[in-house]
Design a protein around this motif. Structure first.
Motif, PDB file in Angstrom:
ATOM      1  N   GLU A   1     -25.461  21.048   5.767  1.00  0.00           N
ATOM      2  CA  GLU A   1     -25.162  19.618   5.663  1.00  0.00           C
ATOM      3  C   GLU A   1     -23.660  19.399   5.480  1.00  0.00           C
ATOM      4  O   GLU A   1     -23.065  18.538   6.130  1.00  0.00           O
ATOM      5  N   ARG A   2     -23.033  20.188   4.625  1.00  0.00           N
ATOM      6  CA  ARG A   2     -21.580  20.073   4.384  1.00  0.00           C
ATOM      7  C   ARG A   2     -20.784  20.431   5.649  1.00  0.00           C
ATOM      8  O   ARG A   2     -19.790  19.781   5.966  1.00  0.00           O
ATOM      9  N   ILE A   3     -21.219  21.468   6.341  1.00  0.00           N
ATOM     10  CA  ILE A   3     -20.538  21.861   7.583  1.00  0.00           C
ATOM     11  C   ILE A   3     -20.641  20.747   8.620  1.00  0.00           C
ATOM     12  O   ILE A   3     -19.662  20.433   9.308  1.00  0.00           O
ATOM     13  N   LEU A   4     -21.814  20.131   8.719  1.00  0.00           N
ATOM     14  CA  LEU A   4     -21.992  19.026   9.667  1.00  0.00           C
ATOM     15  C   LEU A   4     -21.125  17.820   9.303  1.00  0.00           C
ATOM     16  O   LEU A   4     -20.560  17.165  10.185  1.00  0.00           O
ATOM     17  N   ILE A   5     -20.997  17.546   8.016  1.00  0.00           N
ATOM     18  CA  ILE A   5     -20.130  16.440   7.577  1.00  0.00           C
ATOM     19  C   ILE A   5     -18.686  16.725   7.965  1.00  0.00           C
ATOM     20  O   ILE A   5     -17.994  15.850   8.509  1.00  0.00           O
ATOM     21  N   MET A   6     -18.234  17.955   7.719  1.00  0.00           N
ATOM     22  CA  MET A   6     -16.854  18.315   8.077  1.00  0.00           C
ATOM     23  C   MET A   6     -16.644  18.254   9.589  1.00  0.00           C
ATOM     24  O   MET A   6     -15.592  17.807  10.056  1.00  0.00           O
ATOM     25  N   ALA A   7     -17.646  18.680  10.356  1.00  0.00           N
ATOM     26  CA  ALA A   7     -17.535  18.630  11.818  1.00  0.00           C
ATOM     27  C   ALA A   7     -17.477  17.187  12.305  1.00  0.00           C
ATOM     28  O   ALA A   7     -16.735  16.880  13.251  1.00  0.00           O
ATOM     29  N   MET A   8     -18.239  16.302  11.678  1.00  0.00           N
ATOM     30  CA  MET A   8     -18.196  14.888  12.066  1.00  0.00           C
ATOM     31  C   MET A   8     -16.836  14.277  11.754  1.00  0.00           C
ATOM     32  O   MET A   8     -16.292  13.520  12.568  1.00  0.00           O
ATOM     33  N   VAL A   9     -16.292  14.595  10.591  1.00  0.00           N
ATOM     34  CA  VAL A   9     -14.952  14.100  10.245  1.00  0.00           C
ATOM     35  C   VAL A   9     -13.933  14.643  11.247  1.00  0.00           C
ATOM     36  O   VAL A   9     -13.056  13.912  11.719  1.00  0.00           O
ATOM     37  N   ALA A  10     -14.062  15.919  11.582  1.00  0.00           N
ATOM     38  CA  ALA A  10     -13.131  16.543  12.525  1.00  0.00           C
ATOM     39  C   ALA A  10     -13.210  15.906  13.900  1.00  0.00           C
ATOM     40  O   ALA A  10     -12.173  15.636  14.525  1.00  0.00           O
ATOM     41  N   ILE A  11     -14.411  15.636  14.391  1.00  0.00           N
ATOM     42  CA  ILE A  11     -14.533  15.053  15.732  1.00  0.00           C
ATOM     43  C   ILE A  11     -13.983  13.630  15.762  1.00  0.00           C
ATOM     44  O   ILE A  11     -13.358  13.220  16.742  1.00  0.00           O
ATOM     45  N   VAL A  12     -14.184  12.881  14.694  1.00  0.00           N
ATOM     46  CA  VAL A  12     -13.613  11.534  14.635  1.00  0.00           C
ATOM     47  C   VAL A  12     -12.085  11.612  14.648  1.00  0.00           C
ATOM     48  O   VAL A  12     -11.411  10.869  15.377  1.00  0.00           O
ATOM     49  N   ALA A  13     -11.526  12.525  13.864  1.00  0.00           N
ATOM     50  CA  ALA A  13     -10.068  12.686  13.818  1.00  0.00           C
ATOM     51  C   ALA A  13      -9.519  13.128  15.174  1.00  0.00           C
ATOM     52  O   ALA A  13      -8.500  12.600  15.640  1.00  0.00           O
ATOM     53  N   VAL A  14     -10.196  14.070  15.818  1.00  0.00           N
ATOM     54  CA  VAL A  14      -9.731  14.582  17.119  1.00  0.00           C
ATOM     55  C   VAL A  14      -9.773  13.485  18.180  1.00  0.00           C
ATOM     56  O   VAL A  14      -8.822  13.322  18.955  1.00  0.00           O
ATOM     57  N   VAL A  15     -10.841  12.724  18.216  1.00  0.00           N
ATOM     58  CA  VAL A  15     -10.958  11.660  19.223  1.00  0.00           C
ATOM     59  C   VAL A  15      -9.950  10.537  18.936  1.00  0.00           C
ATOM     60  O   VAL A  15      -9.338   9.994  19.865  1.00  0.00           O
ATOM     61  N   CYS A  16      -9.749  10.218  17.673  1.00  0.00           N
ATOM     62  CA  CYS A  16      -8.738   9.210  17.331  1.00  0.00           C
ATOM     63  C   CYS A  16      -7.345   9.682  17.760  1.00  0.00           C
ATOM     64  O   CYS A  16      -6.559   8.895  18.310  1.00  0.00           O
ATOM     65  N   TRP A  17      -7.034  10.944  17.514  1.00  0.00           N
ATOM     66  CA  TRP A  17      -5.742  11.483  17.940  1.00  0.00           C
ATOM     67  C   TRP A  17      -5.629  11.455  19.471  1.00  0.00           C
ATOM     68  O   TRP A  17      -4.570  11.156  20.015  1.00  0.00           O
ATOM     69  N   GLN A  18      -6.719  11.764  20.143  1.00  0.00           N
ATOM     70  CA  GLN A  18      -6.712  11.743  21.613  1.00  0.00           C
ATOM     71  C   GLN A  18      -6.396  10.334  22.129  1.00  0.00           C
ATOM     72  O   GLN A  18      -5.560  10.158  23.018  1.00  0.00           O
ATOM     73  N   VAL A  19      -7.044   9.341  21.574  1.00  0.00           N
ATOM     74  CA  VAL A  19      -6.810   7.959  21.989  1.00  0.00           C
ATOM     75  C   VAL A  19      -5.376   7.546  21.654  1.00  0.00           C
ATOM     76  O   VAL A  19      -4.680   6.942  22.475  1.00  0.00           O
ATOM     77  N   PHE A  20      -4.930   7.872  20.454  1.00  0.00           N
ATOM     78  CA  PHE A  20      -3.564   7.522  20.029  1.00  0.00           C
ATOM     79  C   PHE A  20      -2.521   8.172  20.933  1.00  0.00           C
ATOM     80  O   PHE A  20      -1.593   7.516  21.395  1.00  0.00           O
ATOM     81  N   SER A  21      -2.689   9.474  21.180  1.00  0.00           N
ATOM     82  CA  SER A  21      -1.689  10.181  21.988  1.00  0.00           C
ATOM     83  C   SER A  21      -1.704   9.724  23.445  1.00  0.00           C
ATOM     84  O   SER A  21      -0.666   9.678  24.097  1.00  0.00           O
ATOM     85  N   ARG A  22      -2.852   9.342  23.942  1.00  0.00           N
ATOM     86  CA  ARG A  22      -2.941   8.921  25.338  1.00  0.00           C
ATOM     87  C   ARG A  22      -2.423   7.501  25.556  1.00  0.00           C
ATOM     88  O   ARG A  22      -1.659   7.245  26.498  1.00  0.00           O
ATOM     89  N   PHE A  23      -2.837   6.573  24.704  1.00  0.00           N
ATOM     90  CA  PHE A  23      -2.516   5.170  24.961  1.00  0.00           C
ATOM     91  C   PHE A  23      -1.292   4.654  24.212  1.00  0.00           C
ATOM     92  O   PHE A  23      -0.630   3.737  24.682  1.00  0.00           O
ATOM     93  N   ILE A  24      -0.991   5.204  23.064  1.00  0.00           N
ATOM     94  CA  ILE A  24       0.160   4.727  22.294  1.00  0.00           C
ATOM     95  C   ILE A  24       1.409   5.548  22.616  1.00  0.00           C
ATOM     96  O   ILE A  24       2.466   5.000  22.921  1.00  0.00           O
TER      97      ILE A  24
END
Length: 163
Positions: free
Chosen positions: A14-37
């Motif tokens: 459960e803890r690993i899945l929570i960390m993976a979810m936080v990581a994927i949100v951060a990675v996708v946010c960075w992807q959007v930021f780096s691409r469009f901003i």
């Protein structure tokens, strides 16, 4: 003892899945930021998000099996008599154990080992694909452990009913 180990193991997952979810949100946010901003898309974020999604999906399936949050059609099961329902529950656990053992543990281990042997690496991150496929046998082992625990619980409840 197995129940305590299983509870601890699933808490860790459960803890690993929570960390993976936080990581994927951060990675996708960075992807959007780096691409469009920044107008300079990051080269590794799409691949990392894909690999995280694979791990979340497959490992999440093992966790969902434990918590009984997976999809199931129990229309007929709920209408069965208790004795038949107990036999059906054992049958379901055995089928899940066979499936997890043959497809996920055995098949996943073959795929993982083949990827390590062929030294297959991902394009952007350059990591060995065997590490990505490691989630298959890992998830299979977790499902098998949960199946065995469920079978032990079913046997214990059956013995209590007979006494």
């Amino acid at each position: 003892m197995m129940r305590k180990f299983n509870t601890l193991l699933n808490h860790l997952i459960e803890r690993i899945l929570i960390m993976a979810m936080v990581a994927i949100v951060a990675v996708v946010c960075w992807q959007v930021f780096s691409r469009f901003i920044m107008r300079s898309p990051s080269s590794y974020t799409e691949e990392l998000a894909r690999f995280l999604l694979i791990w979340i999906g497959v490992l999440g399936a093992a966790y969902a099996y434990r918590t009984r949050a997976h999809l199931g059609l129990d229309l007929f099961y709920e209408k069965m008599r208790p004795r038949l329902k107990h036999k059906c529950a054992i049958f379901i656990e055995l089928i899940a154990l066979i499936t997890a053992s043959s497809l996920l543990i055995y098949g996943g281990a073959l795929l993982m080992l083949l990827s390590f042997d062929l030294k297959q690496t991902s394009a952007a991150l350059g990591i060995n694909m065997g590490f990505v496929y490691l989630v298959l046998p890992l998830s299979g082992v977790l499902i098998a452990i949960n199946c065995l625990d469920n079978l032990l619980q079913l046997a214990a409840t059956r013995q209590k009913e007979e006494v």
